[in-house]
Design a protein around this motif. Structure first.
Motif, PDB file in Angstrom:
ATOM      1  N   GLY A   1       0.843  -1.198   0.000  1.00 31.81           N
ATOM      2  CA  GLY A   1       0.000   0.000   0.000  1.00 31.81           C
ATOM      3  C   GLY A   1       0.868   1.233   0.000  1.00 31.81           C
ATOM      4  N   THR A   2       0.505   2.230   0.811  1.00 33.24           N
ATOM      5  CA  THR A   2       1.294   3.459   0.855  1.00 33.24           C
ATOM      6  C   THR A   2       2.698   3.204   1.391  1.00 33.24           C
ATOM      7  N   HIS A   3       2.855   2.176   2.192  1.00 34.52           N
ATOM      8  CA  HIS A   3       4.173   1.726   2.650  1.00 34.52           C
ATOM      9  C   HIS A   3       4.318   0.272   2.227  1.00 34.52           C
ATOM     10  N   LYS A   4       5.451  -0.049   1.610  1.00 30.56           N
ATOM     11  CA  LYS A   4       5.717  -1.422   1.161  1.00 30.56           C
ATOM     12  C   LYS A   4       6.949  -1.929   1.874  1.00 30.56           C
ATOM     13  N   GLY A   5       6.892  -3.182   2.303  1.00 30.53           N
ATOM     14  CA  GLY A   5       8.052  -3.748   2.967  1.00 30.53           C
ATOM     15  C   GLY A   5       7.722  -5.051   3.661  1.00 30.53           C
ATOM     16  N   VAL A   6       8.531  -5.347   4.655  1.00 29.45           N
ATOM     17  CA  VAL A   6       8.365  -6.586   5.416  1.00 29.45           C
ATOM     18  C   VAL A   6       8.748  -6.336   6.870  1.00 29.45           C
ATOM     19  N   LEU A   7       7.988  -6.968   7.748  1.00 32.81           N
ATOM     20  CA  LEU A   7       8.316  -6.979   9.169  1.00 32.81           C
ATOM     21  C   LEU A   7       8.716  -8.409   9.509  1.00 32.81           C
ATOM     22  N   ALA A   8       9.801  -8.573  10.239  1.00 31.50           N
ATOM     23  CA  ALA A   8      10.263  -9.909  10.603  1.00 31.50           C
ATOM     24  C   ALA A   8      10.658  -9.938  12.071  1.00 31.50           C
ATOM     25  N   ILE A   9      10.410 -11.076  12.692  1.00 36.48           N
ATOM     26  CA  ILE A   9      10.947 -11.342  14.024  1.00 36.48           C
ATOM     27  C   ILE A   9      11.831 -12.571  13.873  1.00 36.48           C
ATOM     28  N   HIS A  10      13.098 -12.441  14.270  1.00 35.49           N
ATOM     29  CA  HIS A  10      14.092 -13.507  14.119  1.00 35.49           C
ATOM     30  C   HIS A  10      14.408 -14.064  15.515  1.00 35.49           C
ATOM     31  N   LEU A  11      14.108 -15.349  15.715  1.00 31.71           N
ATOM     32  CA  LEU A  11      14.252 -15.970  17.032  1.00 31.71           C
ATOM     33  C   LEU A  11      15.172 -17.185  16.975  1.00 31.71           C
ATOM     34  N   PRO A  12      16.235 -17.206  17.780  1.00 35.63           N
ATOM     35  CA  PRO A  12      16.998 -18.447  17.904  1.00 35.63           C
ATOM     36  C   PRO A  12      16.069 -19.559  18.413  1.00 35.63           C
ATOM     37  N   LYS A  13      16.378 -20.777  18.049  1.00 34.50           N
ATOM     38  CA  LYS A  13      15.530 -21.927  18.397  1.00 34.50           C
ATOM     39  C   LYS A  13      15.173 -21.935  19.888  1.00 34.50           C
TER      40      LYS A  13
ATOM     41  N   ILE B   1      -2.797   0.493   4.114  1.00 32.96           N
ATOM     42  CA  ILE B   1      -1.751  -0.534   4.134  1.00 32.96           C
ATOM     43  C   ILE B   1      -2.437  -1.883   4.344  1.00 32.96           C
ATOM     44  N   ASP B   2      -2.061  -2.857   3.522  1.00 35.15           N
ATOM     45  CA  ASP B   2      -2.554  -4.224   3.688  1.00 35.15           C
ATOM     46  C   ASP B   2      -1.419  -5.101   4.188  1.00 35.15           C
ATOM     47  N   LEU B   3      -1.764  -6.104   4.981  1.00 32.55           N
ATOM     48  CA  LEU B   3      -0.794  -7.050   5.506  1.00 32.55           C
ATOM     49  C   LEU B   3      -0.989  -8.408   4.847  1.00 32.55           C
ATOM     50  N   SER B   4       0.121  -9.098   4.620  1.00 33.42           N
ATOM     51  CA  SER B   4       0.039 -10.464   4.114  1.00 33.42           C
ATOM     52  C   SER B   4      -0.300 -11.404   5.270  1.00 33.42           C
ATOM     53  N   LEU B   5      -0.599 -12.630   4.927  1.00 37.73           N
ATOM     54  CA  LEU B   5      -0.724 -13.654   5.960  1.00 37.73           C
ATOM     55  C   LEU B   5       0.671 -13.907   6.529  1.00 37.73           C
ATOM     56  N   PRO B   6       0.767 -14.282   7.805  1.00 36.70           N
ATOM     57  CA  PRO B   6       2.094 -14.547   8.368  1.00 36.70           C
ATOM     58  C   PRO B   6       2.700 -15.808   7.762  1.00 36.70           C
ATOM     59  N   SER B   7       4.009 -15.786   7.626  1.00 38.14           N
ATOM     60  CA  SER B   7       4.739 -16.977   7.187  1.00 38.14           C
ATOM     61  C   SER B   7       5.979 -17.121   8.052  1.00 38.14           C
ATOM     62  N   THR B   8       6.542 -18.310   8.049  1.00 38.70           N
ATOM     63  CA  THR B   8       7.762 -18.550   8.826  1.00 38.70           C
ATOM     64  C   THR B   8       8.785 -19.265   7.960  1.00 38.70           C
TER      65      THR B   8
ATOM     66  N   GLY C   1       4.387 -17.110  13.901  1.00 37.84           N
ATOM     67  CA  GLY C   1       3.596 -16.419  12.898  1.00 37.84           C
ATOM     68  C   GLY C   1       2.573 -15.478  13.534  1.00 37.84           C
ATOM     69  N   GLU C   2       1.951 -15.913  14.619  1.00 36.30           N
ATOM     70  CA  GLU C   2       0.961 -15.067  15.286  1.00 36.30           C
ATOM     71  C   GLU C   2       1.615 -13.855  15.947  1.00 36.30           C
ATOM     72  N   ILE C   3       2.791 -14.035  16.528  1.00 34.29           N
ATOM     73  CA  ILE C   3       3.503 -12.889  17.108  1.00 34.29           C
ATOM     74  C   ILE C   3       3.875 -11.897  16.001  1.00 34.29           C
ATOM     75  N   ALA C   4       4.365 -12.419  14.864  1.00 26.73           N
ATOM     76  CA  ALA C   4       4.679 -11.540  13.725  1.00 26.73           C
ATOM     77  C   ALA C   4       3.418 -10.821  13.261  1.00 26.73           C
ATOM     78  N   ASN C   5       2.286 -11.512  13.245  1.00 22.03           N
ATOM     79  CA  ASN C   5       1.025 -10.915  12.825  1.00 22.03           C
ATOM     80  C   ASN C   5       0.609  -9.780  13.766  1.00 22.03           C
ATOM     81  N   MET C   6       0.738  -9.991  15.072  1.00 23.89           N
ATOM     82  CA  MET C   6       0.402  -8.943  16.033  1.00 23.89           C
ATOM     83  C   MET C   6       1.330  -7.736  15.871  1.00 23.89           C
ATOM     84  N   LEU C   7       2.621  -7.995  15.710  1.00 24.40           N
ATOM     85  CA  LEU C   7       3.572  -6.904  15.488  1.00 24.40           C
ATOM     86  C   LEU C   7       3.246  -6.171  14.188  1.00 24.40           C
TER      87      LEU C   7
END
Length: 151
Positions: free
Chosen positions: A48-60, A108-115, A87-93
């Motif tokens: 949308g008006t902002h394009k990009g990606v949000l990620a949360i990177h977690l060690p095992k 702005i539209d969000l994609s479905l979360p993926s991991t 995925g749900e934490i990424a979705n909330m963020l």
């Protein structure tokens, strides 16, 4: 608007209220995601008006502890429960970032979360992206939240 400060506030609130875990940001200004080892990343795309990606990177180890706390059960391997929790934490963020970037929330539209997960993988910035990478500390280790927005 201080996007870094707002992401920190959102992450602390999500982890405190939903995951029942205390986290705090670290002051490492030069944090990089790059090569991730024995980790899982939750991703949300923004369009949308902002394009990009949000990620949360977690060690095992951190992902297992977060999932156990989030779901109220013991988890000892990366499985569907861990993928769903991350995925749900990424979705909330992502939802909070959408609100931060768009006061009315409709442009702005969000994609479905993926991991993605693995022993060794890279998370590289998109071309011409402005990156905000925030390291956090939790009881079971450190992790990163990363926002990449097209310039």
């Amino acid at each position: 608007m201080d996007i870094r400060k707002r992401i920190i506030e959102s992450a602390v609130e999500i982890f405190t209220t939903m995951v029942m875990m205390d986290i705090h940001p670290l002051e490492e200004e030069a944090a990089k995601s790059g090569s991730l080892k024995d980790s899982i990343s939750g991703l949300i795309g923004l369009a949308g008006t902002h394009k990009g990606v949000l990620a949360i990177h977690l060690p095992k180890k951190v992902a297992l502890a977060i999932t156990g706390s989030f779901l109220g059960m013991e988890v000892d391997e990366i499985n569907e429960d861990v993928e769903d929790a991350v995925g749900e934490i990424a979705n909330m963020l992502g939802g909070n970032v959408k609100t931060i970037l768009s006061e009315n929330g409709r442009d702005i539209d969000l994609s479905l979360p993926s991991t993605i997960s693995g022993r060794d993988y890279d998370f590289q910035p998109t071309k011409e992206a402005e990156r905000t990478i925030i390291p956090f500390a939790a009881e079971h280790g450190n992790f990163l939240i990363e926002l990449q927005l097209e310039k």
